[in-house]
Design a protein around this motif. Structure first.
Motif, PDB file in Angstrom:
ATOM      1  N   THR A 266      -5.260  10.974 -43.183  1.00  0.00           N
ATOM      2  CA  THR A 266      -5.186  10.131 -41.990  1.00  0.00           C
ATOM      3  C   THR A 266      -4.044  10.609 -41.100  1.00  0.00           C
ATOM      4  N   GLU A 267      -2.919  10.973 -41.732  1.00  0.00           N
ATOM      5  CA  GLU A 267      -1.804  11.539 -40.969  1.00  0.00           C
ATOM      6  C   GLU A 267      -2.205  12.873 -40.357  1.00  0.00           C
ATOM      7  N   THR A 268      -3.011  13.660 -41.078  1.00  0.00           N
ATOM      8  CA  THR A 268      -3.517  14.921 -40.550  1.00  0.00           C
ATOM      9  C   THR A 268      -4.355  14.682 -39.302  1.00  0.00           C
ATOM     10  N   ALA A 269      -5.217  13.662 -39.363  1.00  0.00           N
ATOM     11  CA  ALA A 269      -6.100  13.376 -38.239  1.00  0.00           C
ATOM     12  C   ALA A 269      -5.329  12.884 -37.023  1.00  0.00           C
ATOM     13  N   LYS A 270      -4.338  12.020 -37.239  1.00  0.00           N
ATOM     14  CA  LYS A 270      -3.622  11.432 -36.109  1.00  0.00           C
ATOM     15  C   LYS A 270      -2.508  12.321 -35.591  1.00  0.00           C
ATOM     16  N   GLY A 271      -2.181  13.389 -36.342  1.00  0.00           N
ATOM     17  CA  GLY A 271      -1.148  14.293 -35.869  1.00  0.00           C
ATOM     18  C   GLY A 271       0.254  13.717 -35.974  1.00  0.00           C
ATOM     19  N   ASP A 272       0.528  13.036 -37.084  1.00  0.00           N
ATOM     20  CA  ASP A 272       1.851  12.433 -37.266  1.00  0.00           C
ATOM     21  C   ASP A 272       2.934  13.507 -37.296  1.00  0.00           C
ATOM     22  N   MET A 273       4.063  13.247 -36.648  1.00  0.00           N
ATOM     23  CA  MET A 273       5.171  14.198 -36.615  1.00  0.00           C
ATOM     24  C   MET A 273       6.424  13.654 -37.294  1.00  0.00           C
ATOM     25  N   ASN A 274       6.291  12.537 -38.006  1.00  0.00           N
ATOM     26  CA  ASN A 274       7.448  11.907 -38.638  1.00  0.00           C
ATOM     27  C   ASN A 274       7.554  12.203 -40.126  1.00  0.00           C
ATOM     28  N   GLY A 275       6.682  13.058 -40.648  1.00  0.00           N
ATOM     29  CA  GLY A 275       6.740  13.389 -42.070  1.00  0.00           C
ATOM     30  C   GLY A 275       6.218  12.301 -42.978  1.00  0.00           C
ATOM     31  N   THR A 276       5.446  11.364 -42.436  1.00  0.00           N
ATOM     32  CA  THR A 276       4.923  10.259 -43.246  1.00  0.00           C
ATOM     33  C   THR A 276       4.023  10.756 -44.366  1.00  0.00           C
ATOM     34  N   ILE A 277       3.356  11.863 -44.141  1.00  0.00           N
ATOM     35  CA  ILE A 277       2.430  12.400 -45.132  1.00  0.00           C
ATOM     36  C   ILE A 277       3.138  12.709 -46.447  1.00  0.00           C
ATOM     37  N   PHE A 278       4.420  13.055 -46.399  1.00  0.00           N
ATOM     38  CA  PHE A 278       5.145  13.403 -47.614  1.00  0.00           C
ATOM     39  C   PHE A 278       5.388  12.178 -48.494  1.00  0.00           C
ATOM     40  N   ASP A 279       5.479  11.001 -47.892  1.00  0.00           N
ATOM     41  CA  ASP A 279       5.579   9.774 -48.674  1.00  0.00           C
ATOM     42  C   ASP A 279       4.284   9.523 -49.436  1.00  0.00           C
ATOM     43  N   HIS A 280       3.156   9.693 -48.749  1.00  0.00           N
ATOM     44  CA  HIS A 280       1.861   9.511 -49.405  1.00  0.00           C
ATOM     45  C   HIS A 280       1.642  10.574 -50.484  1.00  0.00           C
ATOM     46  N   LEU A 281       2.102  11.780 -50.220  1.00  0.00           N
ATOM     47  CA  LEU A 281       1.939  12.874 -51.171  1.00  0.00           C
ATOM     48  C   LEU A 281       2.758  12.621 -52.430  1.00  0.00           C
ATOM     49  N   SER A 282       3.933  12.059 -52.268  1.00  0.00           N
ATOM     50  CA  SER A 282       4.770  11.724 -53.421  1.00  0.00           C
ATOM     51  C   SER A 282       4.100  10.662 -54.286  1.00  0.00           C
ATOM     52  N   ALA A 283       3.507   9.670 -53.636  1.00  0.00           N
ATOM     53  CA  ALA A 283       2.788   8.633 -54.386  1.00  0.00           C
ATOM     54  C   ALA A 283       1.586   9.222 -55.116  1.00  0.00           C
ATOM     55  N   ALA A 284       0.865  10.119 -54.448  1.00  0.00           N
ATOM     56  CA  ALA A 284      -0.306  10.745 -55.058  1.00  0.00           C
ATOM     57  C   ALA A 284       0.084  11.567 -56.280  1.00  0.00           C
ATOM     58  N   ASN A 285       1.253  12.197 -56.234  1.00  0.00           N
ATOM     59  CA  ASN A 285       1.715  13.001 -57.365  1.00  0.00           C
ATOM     60  C   ASN A 285       1.823  12.155 -58.621  1.00  0.00           C
ATOM     61  N   SER A 286       2.518  11.028 -58.536  1.00  0.00           N
ATOM     62  CA  SER A 286       2.705  10.156 -59.699  1.00  0.00           C
ATOM     63  C   SER A 286       1.382   9.595 -60.199  1.00  0.00           C
ATOM     64  N   LEU A 287       0.508   9.216 -59.265  1.00  0.00           N
ATOM     65  CA  LEU A 287      -0.776   8.625 -59.650  1.00  0.00           C
ATOM     66  C   LEU A 287      -1.689   9.652 -60.298  1.00  0.00           C
TER      67      LEU A 287
END
Length: 542
Positions: A266-287
């Motif tokens: 979703t961050e990829t689609a919206k073009g986020d520039m705040n690094g929010t994707i890394f928070d989601h990626l960290s959560a995905a790692n643990s899960l």
């Protein structure tokens, strides 16, 4: 309700266009396109007879014809759900809190009247081909749809309004195609994600959110209130899911893991520039670690392979955004890497990693090798024998790699582009952040950049495989010093952005533009993270 009464209720105006009549909206009668159809991007159809002299039988035929031509893609997808593999989970039962929200509309302002589900026939055919779906019969469409409006009495998704149906239709017809690179005829964003979404309120909301973000960026509307509303609701759903998982109310991490990965894209689609994707990626790692610790029979094999590919692809291409001077986070531990290597033994080809999964798994190795040389870039460091041996081993693996013989031309070209880009990443690793004219790897870097640009020239910017090429384009582009070559890559990224409407493509160009304004000493892929810091552009290249 008798059929004749239904038709009489739909036709509210006699002087407007047929589209407004079917939608029960007031028409301003502007020809050839009225304001309502133009605002909602609908086909504006006018009756052939004189306004005010309506022929009921002729109008009924016109409505039936328009309904047949504009069948909602959602029906084609729903019809096939019984034939898809749908993993069962405790989350498959809908939460009361979501069901109780029925009747609360997220449609805001003038967007309220945009309630039709309308797609072009070629999009419908593409969706049917991708999912193995057959065309919905005329009888089914006539029984559940009148004038392309989905009746509430037959709603399969209680608690979701008409705008959500339209966004779901947009996902099925457009967003899912843009997320997958087309390496295989089966699109996992349809055959894997959609069945899961219909068994989980969390995933359904995330799919709708991803579609809304994609549609908003395609229309260049950063203030899209509908997209923002769905994004806020998605975060609330996700936080609630995390809380339930931590509290032990939910033991299966599958839905939450797929949700975290969907949030990444979703961050990829919206073009986020705040690094929010890394928070989601960290959560995905643990899960993902928790999911892989469970029995292999808990999740279907195809779905588990896709989830592993999804995370591996996102994690590896995101590592270049991490400043290796301050962080040694690899995002891919040994267990996850081993799981990915198990896919290689089957010559796995995926819609995210294509046939180059083996190359992606070398990125953490290069990152770890180069990190020790840039921790202190104030003085030259002489590589040890172990460093040289590691460098040579990685280089040999990259040069030995070749695309699988059974892949298509576009997949082969994309794999070769990745191969050259990873060589550039390796060749610049021991040189740290310096890109000097007399560097020992200067000739090797320039040769790899030239080869990559040549392969890119053979690949059309509109080919679906481009959806996964932001990482190699960024690596190669960071080394371009020639204005003509920079302009070539600029045109390509602009064309890709127009074709796919993905925000990360546009953000990749913004980052490269900033790097091209810097001196040659600041060029190269190991300077990407520094350019992000200086320009406050925190993106992933997934």
């Amino acid at each position: 309700m008798p059929p004749d009464r239904r038709v009489q209720r739909i036709v509210r105006v006699r002087t407007g266009c047929l589209t407004c009549r079917r939608r029960k909206k007031k028409c301003d009668e502007t020809r050839p396109i009225c304001a309502g159809c133009q605002r909602n991007d609908l086909a504006c159809q006018w009756p052939p007879d004189v306004p005010g002299k309506r022929d009921p039988s002729h109008e009924h035929e016109t409505q039936a014809s328009a309904t047949d031509q504009c069948r909602p893609n959602i029906f084609d997808a729903i019809e096939q759900l019984d034939g898809m593999s749908m993993p069962r989970s405790p989350l498959s039962q809908r939460a009361p809190s979501v069901s109780s929200s029925a009747g609360h509309s997220v449609i805001i302002g003038d967007h309220f009247e945009d309630t039709t589900l309308q797609e072009e026939p070629d999009n419908q055919r593409r969706l049917s081909t991708a999912t193995g779906a057959t065309t919905t019969s005329d009888t089914l469409v006539a029984s559940v749809s009148m004038g392309n409006v989905l009746p509430r009495s037959l709603s399969l998704l209680p608690g979701y309004d008409a705008e959500s149906y339209q966004l779901l239709s947009h996902y099925l017809a457009t967003t899912a195609d843009c997320m997958a690179n087309g390496s295989t005829p089966i699109n996992p964003f349809l055959v894997q994600i959609v069945p899961l979404a219909f068994s989980s309120d969390l995933l359904l909301q995330l799919v709708i959110t991803q579609s809304a973000a994609h549609r908003a960026f395609r229309s260049r509307d950063e203030s899209d209130t509908i997209a923002h509303s769905h994004y806020t609701k998605a975060l609330q759903h996700f936080r609630r899911g995390v809380t339930d998982f931590i509290d032990g109310k939910e033991s299966n991490p599958l839905m939450l893991l797929v949700g975290a990965l969907l949030m990444c894209f979703t961050e990829t689609a919206k073009g986020d520039m705040n690094g929010t994707i890394f928070d989601h990626l960290s959560a995905a790692n643990s899960l993902l670690v928790k999911l892989l610790a469970q029995s292999d029979s808990a999740v279907p094999r195809d779905l588990k392979d896709f989830v592993i590919e999804y995370y591996t692809y996102t994690a590896t291409v995101s590592m270049i955004s991490i400043d290796a001077r301050f962080s040694g986070q690899l995002l891919l531990n040994l267990d996850l890497e081993q799981r990915s290597r198990e896919l290689l033994r089957t010559q796995y080809v995926g819609n995210l990693c294509g046939c180059w999964l083996e190359l992606l798994l070398l990125i953490p190795c290069i990152f770890d090798l180069g990190r020790q040389w840039i921790m202190d870039d104030t003085q030259a460091v002489i590589p040890t024998a172990d460093d040289i041996a590691m460098f040579a081993s990685i280089q040999a693996q990259i040069l030995r790699w070749s695309p699988y013989p059974n892949v298509g031309t576009e997949v082969r070209l994309a794999g070769l582009i990745f191969q050259e880009a990873i060589l550039v990443y390796l060749y610049t690793s021991l040189g740290g952040f310096q890109y000097t004219s007399d560097g020992m790897y200067k000739g090797m870097v320039e040769n790899a950049v030239t080869e990559a640009m040549s392969y890119l020239g053979e690949l059309s910017p509109s080919a679906r495989i481009n959806s996964g090429l932001c990482w190699p384009i960024a690596v190669v582009g960071s080394c371009l010093l020639n204005p003509d070559k920079q302009d070539c890559l600029r045109r390509r990224l602009n064309a890709m952005t127009e074709t796919f409407g993905l925000g990360n493509m546009h953000r990749t160009l913004l980052l490269l533009e900033a790097m091209w304004q810097s001196p040659a000493s600041k060029a190269g892929p190991w300077n990407i993270c520094r350019a992000m810091q200086q320009n406050q552009i925190w993106i992933s290249f997934a």
